[in-house]
Design a protein around this motif. Structure first.
Motif, PDB file in Angstrom:
ATOM      1  N   LYS A 251       0.780  -1.439   0.006  1.00  0.00           N
ATOM      2  CA  LYS A 251      -0.148   0.049   0.003  1.00  0.00           C
ATOM      3  C   LYS A 251       0.814   1.348  -0.036  1.00  0.00           C
ATOM      4  O   LYS A 251       0.636   2.350  -0.704  1.00  0.00           O
ATOM      5  N   CYS A 252       1.941   1.335   0.649  1.00  0.00           N
ATOM      6  CA  CYS A 252       2.980   2.335   0.749  1.00  0.00           C
ATOM      7  C   CYS A 252       3.492   2.662  -0.569  1.00  0.00           C
ATOM      8  O   CYS A 252       3.616   3.784  -1.097  1.00  0.00           O
ATOM      9  N   LEU A 253       4.071   1.601  -1.178  1.00  0.00           N
ATOM     10  CA  LEU A 253       4.313   1.950  -2.288  1.00  0.00           C
ATOM     11  C   LEU A 253       3.389   2.201  -3.577  1.00  0.00           C
ATOM     12  O   LEU A 253       3.837   3.143  -4.458  1.00  0.00           O
ATOM     13  N   LEU A 254       2.218   1.612  -3.342  1.00  0.00           N
ATOM     14  CA  LEU A 254       1.309   2.194  -4.280  1.00  0.00           C
ATOM     15  C   LEU A 254       0.916   3.598  -4.364  1.00  0.00           C
ATOM     16  O   LEU A 254       0.650   4.416  -5.338  1.00  0.00           O
ATOM     17  N   PHE A 255       0.645   4.020  -3.178  1.00  0.00           N
ATOM     18  CA  PHE A 255       0.574   5.265  -2.808  1.00  0.00           C
ATOM     19  C   PHE A 255       1.818   6.299  -3.297  1.00  0.00           C
ATOM     20  O   PHE A 255       1.480   7.249  -3.779  1.00  0.00           O
ATOM     21  N   ASN A 256       3.056   5.831  -3.179  1.00  0.00           N
ATOM     22  CA  ASN A 256       4.062   6.615  -3.535  1.00  0.00           C
ATOM     23  C   ASN A 256       3.959   6.813  -5.109  1.00  0.00           C
ATOM     24  O   ASN A 256       4.596   7.540  -5.868  1.00  0.00           O
ATOM     25  N   ASN A 257       3.614   5.497  -5.807  1.00  0.00           N
ATOM     26  CA  ASN A 257       3.360   5.516  -7.282  1.00  0.00           C
ATOM     27  C   ASN A 257       2.415   6.617  -7.578  1.00  0.00           C
ATOM     28  O   ASN A 257       2.643   7.208  -8.504  1.00  0.00           O
ATOM     29  N   VAL A 258       1.260   6.989  -6.882  1.00  0.00           N
ATOM     30  CA  VAL A 258       0.421   8.031  -7.160  1.00  0.00           C
ATOM     31  C   VAL A 258       1.012   9.210  -7.032  1.00  0.00           C
ATOM     32  O   VAL A 258       0.798  10.284  -7.995  1.00  0.00           O
ATOM     33  N   VAL A 259       1.917   9.469  -5.998  1.00  0.00           N
ATOM     34  CA  VAL A 259       2.620  10.871  -5.983  1.00  0.00           C
ATOM     35  C   VAL A 259       3.328  10.778  -7.048  1.00  0.00           C
ATOM     36  O   VAL A 259       3.400  12.061  -7.752  1.00  0.00           O
ATOM     37  N   LEU A 260       4.074  10.011  -7.727  1.00  0.00           N
ATOM     38  CA  LEU A 260       4.880   9.979  -8.925  1.00  0.00           C
ATOM     39  C   LEU A 260       4.280  10.204 -10.178  1.00  0.00           C
ATOM     40  O   LEU A 260       4.569  11.008 -10.773  1.00  0.00           O
ATOM     41  N   ILE A 261       2.984   9.832 -10.270  1.00  0.00           N
ATOM     42  CA  ILE A 261       2.060   9.852 -11.366  1.00  0.00           C
ATOM     43  C   ILE A 261       1.625  11.479 -11.299  1.00  0.00           C
ATOM     44  O   ILE A 261       1.642  12.165 -12.468  1.00  0.00           O
ATOM     45  N   VAL A 262       1.368  12.035 -10.234  1.00  0.00           N
ATOM     46  CA  VAL A 262       0.929  13.129 -10.194  1.00  0.00           C
ATOM     47  C   VAL A 262       1.877  14.195 -10.405  1.00  0.00           C
ATOM     48  O   VAL A 262       1.855  15.233 -11.174  1.00  0.00           O
ATOM     49  N   ALA A 263       3.136  13.897 -10.089  1.00  0.00           N
ATOM     50  CA  ALA A 263       4.461  14.691 -10.393  1.00  0.00           C
ATOM     51  C   ALA A 263       4.465  14.665 -12.005  1.00  0.00           C
ATOM     52  O   ALA A 263       4.935  15.841 -12.503  1.00  0.00           O
ATOM     53  N   THR A 264       4.456  13.496 -12.497  1.00  0.00           N
ATOM     54  CA  THR A 264       4.964  13.439 -13.907  1.00  0.00           C
ATOM     55  C   THR A 264       3.676  14.073 -14.665  1.00  0.00           C
ATOM     56  O   THR A 264       3.788  14.729 -15.835  1.00  0.00           O
ATOM     57  N   LEU A 265       2.410  14.365 -14.225  1.00  0.00           N
ATOM     58  CA  LEU A 265       1.423  14.879 -15.023  1.00  0.00           C
ATOM     59  C   LEU A 265       1.760  16.591 -14.843  1.00  0.00           C
ATOM     60  O   LEU A 265       1.415  17.463 -15.762  1.00  0.00           O
TER      61      LEU A 265
END
Length: 67
Positions: free
Chosen positions: A18-32
């Protein structure tokens, strides 16, 4: 047997996935933010995106090493 890590309590109370998935969401928002900054003609979006990418990149190794 629970492993107690005082430096990263979110990893202990939640699971690692879950922590890694949340971190991926942060990275996707940053990329957008970084990707759409040219269309919006906004330098601030680049700064926000790079800041979020730095946070995401700094947190990923710690989450992936903890069991």
């Amino acid at each position: 047997e629970k492993v107690k890590h005082k430096s990263y309590p979110p990893v202990v109370c939640c699971c690692r996935k879950k922590c890694l998935l949340f971190n991926n969401v942060v990275l996707i928002v940053a990329t957008l933010h970084t990707g759409f900054s040219r269309r919006a003609k906004s330098f601030e979006m680049i700064l926000i995106g790079r800041f979020l990418e730095g946070i995401g990149a700094g947190r990923t190794p710690h989450y992936s090493m903890l069991m």
